[in-house]
Design a protein around this motif. Structure first.
Motif, PDB file in Angstrom:
ATOM      1  N   GLN A   1      36.875  38.391  37.835  1.00 14.98           N
ATOM      2  CA  GLN A   1      38.045  38.040  38.638  1.00 14.98           C
ATOM      3  C   GLN A   1      38.919  39.251  38.958  1.00 14.98           C
ATOM      4  N   GLY A   2      39.107  40.106  37.944  1.00 15.62           N
ATOM      5  CA  GLY A   2      39.969  41.268  38.124  1.00 15.62           C
ATOM      6  C   GLY A   2      39.383  42.305  39.072  1.00 15.62           C
ATOM      7  N   HIS A   3      38.120  42.134  39.470  1.00 18.67           N
ATOM      8  CA  HIS A   3      37.492  43.043  40.421  1.00 18.67           C
ATOM      9  C   HIS A   3      37.276  42.344  41.763  1.00 18.67           C
ATOM     10  N   MET A   4      36.973  41.037  41.709  1.00 16.16           N
ATOM     11  CA  MET A   4      36.718  40.314  42.969  1.00 16.16           C
ATOM     12  C   MET A   4      38.003  40.092  43.760  1.00 16.16           C
ATOM     13  N   ILE A   5      39.086  39.737  43.041  1.00 18.00           N
ATOM     14  CA  ILE A   5      40.333  39.410  43.747  1.00 18.00           C
ATOM     15  C   ILE A   5      40.817  40.598  44.599  1.00 18.00           C
ATOM     16  N   PRO A   6      40.903  41.810  44.023  1.00 21.40           N
ATOM     17  CA  PRO A   6      41.344  42.916  44.889  1.00 21.40           C
ATOM     18  C   PRO A   6      40.344  43.255  45.997  1.00 21.40           C
TER      19      PRO A   6
ATOM     20  N   GLY B   1      45.501  37.200  31.974  1.00 27.03           N
ATOM     21  CA  GLY B   1      44.379  37.521  32.845  1.00 27.03           C
ATOM     22  C   GLY B   1      43.239  36.534  32.743  1.00 27.03           C
ATOM     23  N   SER B   2      42.065  36.958  33.171  1.00 33.36           N
ATOM     24  CA  SER B   2      40.943  36.025  33.302  1.00 33.36           C
ATOM     25  C   SER B   2      39.961  36.079  32.136  1.00 33.36           C
ATOM     26  N   ILE B   3      40.049  37.111  31.295  1.00 33.68           N
ATOM     27  CA  ILE B   3      38.985  37.282  30.292  1.00 33.68           C
ATOM     28  C   ILE B   3      39.498  37.154  28.855  1.00 33.68           C
TER      29      ILE B   3
ATOM     30  N   GLY C   1      44.409  26.215  32.372  1.00 28.84           N
ATOM     31  CA  GLY C   1      43.396  26.616  33.361  1.00 28.84           C
ATOM     32  C   GLY C   1      43.889  27.780  34.202  1.00 28.84           C
ATOM     33  N   TRP C   2      43.549  27.756  35.492  1.00 27.21           N
ATOM     34  CA  TRP C   2      43.843  28.872  36.398  1.00 27.21           C
ATOM     35  C   TRP C   2      45.198  28.678  37.059  1.00 27.21           C
ATOM     36  N   ALA C   3      46.066  29.656  36.923  1.00 22.50           N
ATOM     37  CA  ALA C   3      47.424  29.527  37.462  1.00 22.50           C
ATOM     38  C   ALA C   3      47.578  30.309  38.769  1.00 22.50           C
ATOM     39  N   PRO C   4      48.461  29.853  39.639  1.00 18.84           N
ATOM     40  CA  PRO C   4      48.747  30.621  40.874  1.00 18.84           C
ATOM     41  C   PRO C   4      49.699  31.770  40.548  1.00 18.84           C
ATOM     42  N   GLN C   5      49.141  32.850  40.031  1.00 21.04           N
ATOM     43  CA  GLN C   5      49.967  33.909  39.446  1.00 21.04           C
ATOM     44  C   GLN C   5      50.946  34.553  40.433  1.00 21.04           C
ATOM     45  N   MET C   6      50.442  34.873  41.632  1.00 18.62           N
ATOM     46  CA  MET C   6      51.339  35.547  42.586  1.00 18.62           C
ATOM     47  C   MET C   6      52.475  34.633  43.016  1.00 18.62           C
TER      48      MET C   6
ATOM     49  N   THR D   1      52.226  40.179  29.586  1.00 21.52           N
ATOM     50  CA  THR D   1      50.910  40.414  30.182  1.00 21.52           C
ATOM     51  C   THR D   1      50.001  41.230  29.261  1.00 21.52           C
ATOM     52  N   HIS D   2      48.693  41.103  29.519  1.00 24.61           N
ATOM     53  CA  HIS D   2      47.712  41.905  28.775  1.00 24.61           C
ATOM     54  C   HIS D   2      47.511  43.275  29.424  1.00 24.61           C
ATOM     55  N   CYS D   3      48.236  43.527  30.540  1.00 27.26           N
ATOM     56  CA  CYS D   3      48.171  44.824  31.225  1.00 27.26           C
ATOM     57  C   CYS D   3      46.859  45.073  31.961  1.00 27.26           C
ATOM     58  N   GLY D   4      46.149  44.013  32.351  1.00 23.69           N
ATOM     59  CA  GLY D   4      45.069  44.216  33.322  1.00 23.69           C
ATOM     60  C   GLY D   4      45.709  44.880  34.528  1.00 23.69           C
ATOM     61  N   TRP D   5      44.978  45.747  35.242  1.00 24.38           N
ATOM     62  CA  TRP D   5      45.642  46.506  36.298  1.00 24.38           C
ATOM     63  C   TRP D   5      46.159  45.609  37.420  1.00 24.38           C
ATOM     64  N   ASN D   6      45.425  44.529  37.736  1.00 27.92           N
ATOM     65  CA  ASN D   6      45.909  43.659  38.814  1.00 27.92           C
ATOM     66  C   ASN D   6      47.215  42.991  38.412  1.00 27.92           C
ATOM     67  N   SER D   7      47.252  42.442  37.198  1.00 27.88           N
ATOM     68  CA  SER D   7      48.481  41.789  36.755  1.00 27.88           C
ATOM     69  C   SER D   7      49.636  42.786  36.728  1.00 27.88           C
ATOM     70  N   THR D   8      49.360  43.978  36.227  1.00 28.42           N
ATOM     71  CA  THR D   8      50.397  45.010  36.162  1.00 28.42           C
ATOM     72  C   THR D   8      50.944  45.321  37.552  1.00 28.42           C
ATOM     73  N   LEU D   9      50.015  45.542  38.474  1.00 26.47           N
ATOM     74  CA  LEU D   9      50.421  45.917  39.831  1.00 26.47           C
ATOM     75  C   LEU D   9      51.103  44.742  40.552  1.00 26.47           C
ATOM     76  N   GLU D  10      50.671  43.543  40.234  1.00 23.54           N
ATOM     77  CA  GLU D  10      51.314  42.366  40.839  1.00 23.54           C
ATOM     78  C   GLU D  10      52.773  42.287  40.385  1.00 23.54           C
ATOM     79  N   ALA D  11      53.013  42.546  39.085  1.00 21.87           N
ATOM     80  CA  ALA D  11      54.388  42.543  38.575  1.00 21.87           C
ATOM     81  C   ALA D  11      55.190  43.670  39.228  1.00 21.87           C
TER      82      ALA D  11
HETATM   83  N1  UDP Z   1      44.867  35.399  37.745  1.00 24.42           N
HETATM   84  C1  UDP Z   1      45.372  34.266  38.358  1.00 24.42           C
HETATM   85  N2  UDP Z   1      45.538  33.151  37.610  1.00 24.42           N
HETATM   86  C2  UDP Z   1      45.235  33.082  36.293  1.00 24.42           C
HETATM   87  C3  UDP Z   1      44.722  34.241  35.664  1.00 24.42           C
HETATM   88  C4  UDP Z   1      44.553  35.384  36.418  1.00 24.42           C
HETATM   89  O1  UDP Z   1      45.656  34.278  39.558  1.00 24.42           O
HETATM   90  O2  UDP Z   1      45.429  32.026  35.683  1.00 24.42           O
HETATM   91  C5  UDP Z   1      44.630  36.605  38.554  1.00 24.42           C
HETATM   92  C6  UDP Z   1      45.721  37.647  38.410  1.00 24.42           C
HETATM   93  O3  UDP Z   1      46.751  37.404  39.331  1.00 24.42           O
HETATM   94  C7  UDP Z   1      44.960  38.933  38.674  1.00 24.42           C
HETATM   95  C8  UDP Z   1      43.568  38.648  38.143  1.00 24.42           C
HETATM   96  O4  UDP Z   1      43.451  37.230  38.080  1.00 24.42           O
HETATM   97  O5  UDP Z   1      44.880  39.160  40.058  1.00 24.42           O
HETATM   98  C9  UDP Z   1      43.322  39.202  36.759  1.00 24.42           C
HETATM   99  O6  UDP Z   1      43.110  40.562  36.838  1.00 24.42           O
HETATM  100  P1  UDP Z   1      43.659  41.587  35.760  1.00 24.42           P
HETATM  101  O7  UDP Z   1      43.219  42.946  36.188  1.00 24.42           O
HETATM  102  O8  UDP Z   1      45.115  41.412  35.597  1.00 24.42           O
HETATM  103  O9  UDP Z   1      43.008  41.148  34.411  1.00 24.42           O
HETATM  104  P2  UDP Z   1      41.495  40.759  33.963  1.00 24.42           P
HETATM  105  O10 UDP Z   1      41.318  39.340  34.301  1.00 24.42           O
HETATM  106  O11 UDP Z   1      40.571  41.660  34.731  1.00 24.42           O
HETATM  107  O12 UDP Z   1      41.502  41.013  32.496  1.00 24.42           O
END
Ligand code: UDP
Length: 491
Positions: free
Chosen positions: A18-23, A289-291, A347-352, A365-375
């Motif tokens: 998810q953290g690679h597909m979303i971007p 994050g997703s993992i 489950g899956w949340a609408p994070q943005m 946050t767990h500091c995944g780069w997407n979550s970090t950059l989204e914040a």
């Molecule tokens: N995300 C989301 N809803 C969730 C969990 C994750 O939309 O319930 C999105 C989050 O916004 C981010 C991505 O999934 O875009 C997770 O990427 P990140 O690099 O933060 O962490 P990873 O999942 O790779 O550990």
């Protein structure tokens, strides 16, 4: 809809995580908005997650399509449907997953040869080095897309090149990163490149080779955030680096904030209404994050810490974390005690959607780069709890360099993905960090807001737009130069 044969055609190859597909999907939209035809390589299970987003992009006239390949689950010993990292039942199966990815080389070649327009460029995730042969065979330019921060890329590059810290017996003994733009102390266990682990050497070396032979690097960041690291990385690799992010800011149409990256069963209106009823900057959003997943005892400590903080919260708990112990703990008192100010999303949340609401004042946050950059993009300060890979260095960037975050615990050292570890955090630490972030730290909040403004400017005609223009121009010039002879094509 006609995809035509005249428009430049970019093929994007994400890592199926998810953290690679979303971007990558965000990048697809940015390219399509510039008039490109974009094919995103997926598999059936991944297509299903992103179909709504792509349908909406198509309805808006963007030429994005899926290049859907079958993932060879059975051939690599995975059960049917294990097509994304977050669907693997255990970490041990990661090797099988990467073996399956590697097997997509031939099918992708066949697929692309059958298309009526030859790709102008392949942009592939840094974790998919097998794509370099595809690009070579087709004789098209290839760019590497890096998921993590440039801070992480530069730091791990320099540590690995100089074998820094290698002399230290203790992987947690601090040392200075050589050749870094400023003084930075790290420990070896937290500054390893992707795949730099025993047993993964082949993939590590292939990824390094694919990066070294790429026609340029694309990163999800922006110069105002990481200029010094981008310049140094560019110099170190003698390669163009284009910072085209934060790509999450390409998602402002209604709908994409909600169904971003997966199908969610939460009611967006309920979330909006809930947030609307809270004071500006009062809510702490908690998601990892997703993992990463937590043990039941960690979940209970998080919950009790949030309760003790007396602040409104939105807390995302993954389905895989919902053990019978956690489920009964939630239902036997916690949910009732906190119902007036706590929203638990399973489950899956609408994070943005959540992060960009003005009522949200902090993000644990767990500091995944997407979550970090989204914040960063929406100017929200963070409480950091890194778990694995680049997350420890992202925490350093957030807490020590940008100073827009509070560490949940100093020296949270051991990389771990799954929830079998115990006793790493306490409810008191959670409570303390939430109070510190939401009550104090006026300057921290101000810095976060300013960065959010800079991120928006970068994406609204600023430097990231310019970098995207330069990246497209570079790729198309290479494609047209003729140094890349045309392969069999019906166009
Ligand atoms: N995300 C989301 N809803 C969730 C969990 C994750 O939309 O319930 C999105 C989050 O916004 C981010 C991505 O999934 O875009 C997770 O990427 P990140 O690099 O933060 O962490 P990873 O999942 O790779 O550990």
């Amino acid at each position: 809809m006609s995809y035509g044969t005249r428009k430049p055609h970019f093929v994007l190859v994400p890592l199926f995580a998810q953290g690679h597909m979303i971007p990558m999907i965000d990048l697809a939209r940015l390219l399509a908005l510039r008039g490109m035809v974009v094919s995103v390589v997926t598999t059936p299970r991944n297509t299903a997650r992103f179909k709504a987003m792509i349908d909406r992009a198509n309805a808006a006239g963007l030429l994005i399509r899926f290049a859907e390949l079958r993932f060879p689950c059975a051939e690599v010993g995975l059960s049917e449907g294990c097509e994304n990292v977050d669907l693997l039942p255990s970490e041990e199966l990661a090797r099988n997953f990467f073996a399956g990815l590697n097997m997509l080389r031939e099918p992708l070649l066949v697929y692309l040869r059958q298309q009526c327009s030859k790709p102008s460029c392949i942009i592939s995730d840094a974790c998919c080095p097998w794509t370099s042969e595809v690009a070579r065979e087709l004789r098209v330019p290839r760019l590497v897309f890096h998921g993590p921060s440039c801070f992480f890329l530069l730091c791990t590059h320099n540590v690995s090149k100089h074998k820094s810290g290698g002399h230290l017996a203790d992987a947690f003994e601090p040392f200075l990163v050589p050749g870094f733009p400023h003084k930075l102390e790290v420990v070896r266990a937290q500054s390893l490149k992707f795949f730099d682990y025993p047993g993964w050497e082949k993939l590590r070396d292939e990824a390094a080779e694919a990066e070294a032979s790429a026609d340029g690097l694309v990163i999800n960041s922006f110069r105002e955030l990481e200029a010094a690291y981008i310049d140094s990385y560019q110099k170190a690799l003698e390669k163009k680096v284009w910072a085209v992010g934060p790509v999450c800011l390409s998602n402002n149409e209604t709908g994409d904030e909600v169904a971003r990256g997966n199908n969610t069963n939460v009611d967006e209106n309920q979330i909006r209404n809930w947030l609307d009823a809270k004071e500006t900057g009062s809510v702490i959003y908690v998601s990892f994050g997703s993992i990463a997943s937590h043990s039941s005892s960690h979940l209970i400590e998080i919950g009790l810490g949030l309760e003790a903080s007396k602040r409104p919260f939105i807390w995302v708990i993954k389905e895989k974390e919902m053990s019978p112990e956690v489920a009964s703990w939630l239902s036997e008192g916690f949910e009732e005690r906190t119902s007036w100010r706590g929203l638990i999303l399973k489950g899956w949340a609408p994070q943005m959607l959540i992060l960009s609401h003005p009522s949200v004042g902090g993000f644990m946050t767990h500091c995944g780069w997407n979550s970090t950059l989204e914040a960063v993009s929406v100017g929200v300060p963070m409480i950091t709890w890194p778990h694995f890979a680049d997350q420890f260095l992202n925490e350093k960037l957030v807490v020590e360099v940008l100073r827009i975050g509070v560490a949940l615990k100093i020296n949270m050292s051991i990389p771990r993905i799954t929830g079998d570890s115990e006793g790493l955090i306490t409810r008191e630490e959670v409570e303390k960090a939430v109070s510190e972030l939401l009550d104090g730290g006026e300057e921290r909040r101000k810095r976060a807001k300013e960065l959010g403004e800079k991120a928006k400017k970068a994406m609204e005609g600023g430097q990231s737009c310019e970098d995207l223009t330069l990246m497209i121009r570079h790729a198309l010039e290479l494609a047209e130069e003729g140094r890349l002879p045309v392969h069999r094509s019906s166009s």
